[in-house]
Enzyme design. Sequence first.
Site, PDB file in Angstrom:
ATOM      1  N   HIS A  99      39.492  55.992  32.792  1.00 21.99           N
ATOM      2  CA  HIS A  99      38.073  55.637  32.870  1.00 21.99           C
ATOM      3  C   HIS A  99      37.560  55.662  34.308  1.00 21.99           C
ATOM      4  O   HIS A  99      36.357  55.573  34.540  1.00 21.99           O
ATOM      5  CB  HIS A  99      37.796  54.289  32.203  1.00 21.99           C
ATOM      6  CG  HIS A  99      38.272  53.081  32.968  1.00 21.99           C
ATOM      7  ND1 HIS A  99      39.477  52.469  32.726  1.00 21.99           N
ATOM      8  CD2 HIS A  99      37.694  52.360  33.954  1.00 21.99           C
ATOM      9  CE1 HIS A  99      39.625  51.429  33.523  1.00 21.99           C
ATOM     10  NE2 HIS A  99      38.555  51.335  34.293  1.00 21.99           N
ATOM     11  N   ASP A 129      44.389  55.526  28.589  1.00 24.63           N
ATOM     12  CA  ASP A 129      43.625  55.175  29.790  1.00 24.63           C
ATOM     13  C   ASP A 129      44.438  55.414  31.055  1.00 24.63           C
ATOM     14  O   ASP A 129      44.439  54.599  31.973  1.00 24.63           O
ATOM     15  CB  ASP A 129      43.135  53.730  29.724  1.00 24.63           C
ATOM     16  CG  ASP A 129      41.996  53.462  30.728  1.00 24.63           C
ATOM     17  OD1 ASP A 129      41.332  54.441  31.143  1.00 24.63           O
ATOM     18  OD2 ASP A 129      41.797  52.294  31.113  1.00 24.63           O
ATOM     19  N   SER A 205      40.748  48.457  38.645  1.00 24.97           N
ATOM     20  CA  SER A 205      41.324  49.352  37.645  1.00 24.97           C
ATOM     21  C   SER A 205      42.089  50.478  38.315  1.00 24.97           C
ATOM     22  O   SER A 205      41.599  51.118  39.246  1.00 24.97           O
ATOM     23  CB  SER A 205      40.215  49.935  36.767  1.00 24.97           C
ATOM     24  OG  SER A 205      39.585  48.946  36.006  1.00 24.97           O
TER      25      SER A 205
END
Length: 456
Positions: A99, A129, A205
């Site tokens: 992402h 992901d 992230s």
Amino acid sequence: MKYILVLLALISLPAHAQTIPTSAVQMQLSFAPLVKKAVPAVVNIYARTIVQSSRTPLQSDPFFERFFQSPDAGRPRVQNSLGSGVILSEDGIVVSNYHVVGMATDIRIVLADRREFSARVMLSDADSDLAILKIDDVAGLPFLSLRDSDGVEVGELALAIGNPFGVGQTVSSGIVSGLARSGGMNGGGQGYFIQTDAPINPGNSGGALIDMQGDLIGINTSILTSSGGSNGIGFAIPANLVGAFMDQARSGATRFARPWAGLSGQAVDADMAAPLGLDRPGGIILSGLHPVSPFLAAGFRVGDVIIAVDGLDVHSPAEMIYRMSVAGLGKQAVITRLREGEQTDLVVRLIEAPEEPPRETVILGDEELLPGLELSRINPAVLSELNLSLEVEGVAVMDVGPFGMRVGLRPGDVILGVNGQDVQSPDQVRKAFRGQRQAELSVQRGGQRLSLRFRI
């Protein structure tokens, strides 16, 4: 007295002689030596994606298009994203979240020492992901070693390193608070996640979750919170899955290929455990097997319970697929089966979903009804790609084209019949559509059967 002696010993050491903390007492004094070792291998990532402005189905219609004229209609726009990454090798392999970089057209990586590099995506997967990046023409970069994440235990100390909110490299501490978690994460949640209470904020992230030896145990991916802040529980993708991604990227793959089980099943709960001969809930009871499933070939049948993969317990279908993915395509896995109270180990080949029979993909032309509609014959690969039930047969809609959505079709629909005639191949649909201006389709969508009538 013990604490005073340890403190005096550390103070007496020269700065260059300080070592990574190895005892509980040393941990209470400082994480600094550990952070100094790990931070150079954690990078900031700035990604730019050029996306086409969304158009409604009416905007794509030649008649209505003139009513939707605007300066920004269909104009590309730029999306910027900020995240973190971890260097896995001295020659510039970097891992991050899908992402963050999965669809990016321009990726800049900034090291802790402020050096900047361009990077490209080698392999990415939205469901997990994860994305593997490559910095070309570099050598001698700092990197983190992967730890066997199956050895991680609840209660271990852990540090999360990343670039939250774009403020710069930041370190937060916590413990491993859970294992085998699924749900609440970005992507499709394939496999399971390491849970931590170390704060993971936006921008973190793709950053590192490390243990007290400075080894990578997971890639931070998201946080589950009711307030939108960091006061929740964080999730990290286990290092063993990262290693499987790295291996496939080095082999030249551009997409992550998971082993195909060709089965359906559900987790065994408390009500089911005793009748199945289990003293506690656990495992997966099989409710369906595809005719070419490697599990069927190995001797499994409906009603069997899978309780372990390569000696490690599994409690959900997602965890089983994770274990198979870590083992790797082309390998074999030892699956522990429970049948009528007896446990048996069976060897299962780990294969990709077969392309048999061939999918025979067609895209309808201008002379046919619904030009641009992309259709494929359903085979195991299509079932896996579209996440369809094992028993589904017919013709799958892969792409609706410019007109399919107008008549009610969606990607993943299965066309069972056209004008009252069953269809088994894309070419049969093509022939039924050729020269027509109207049609009636029998369509399966999920567990529902629909009838779509339309005229063009």
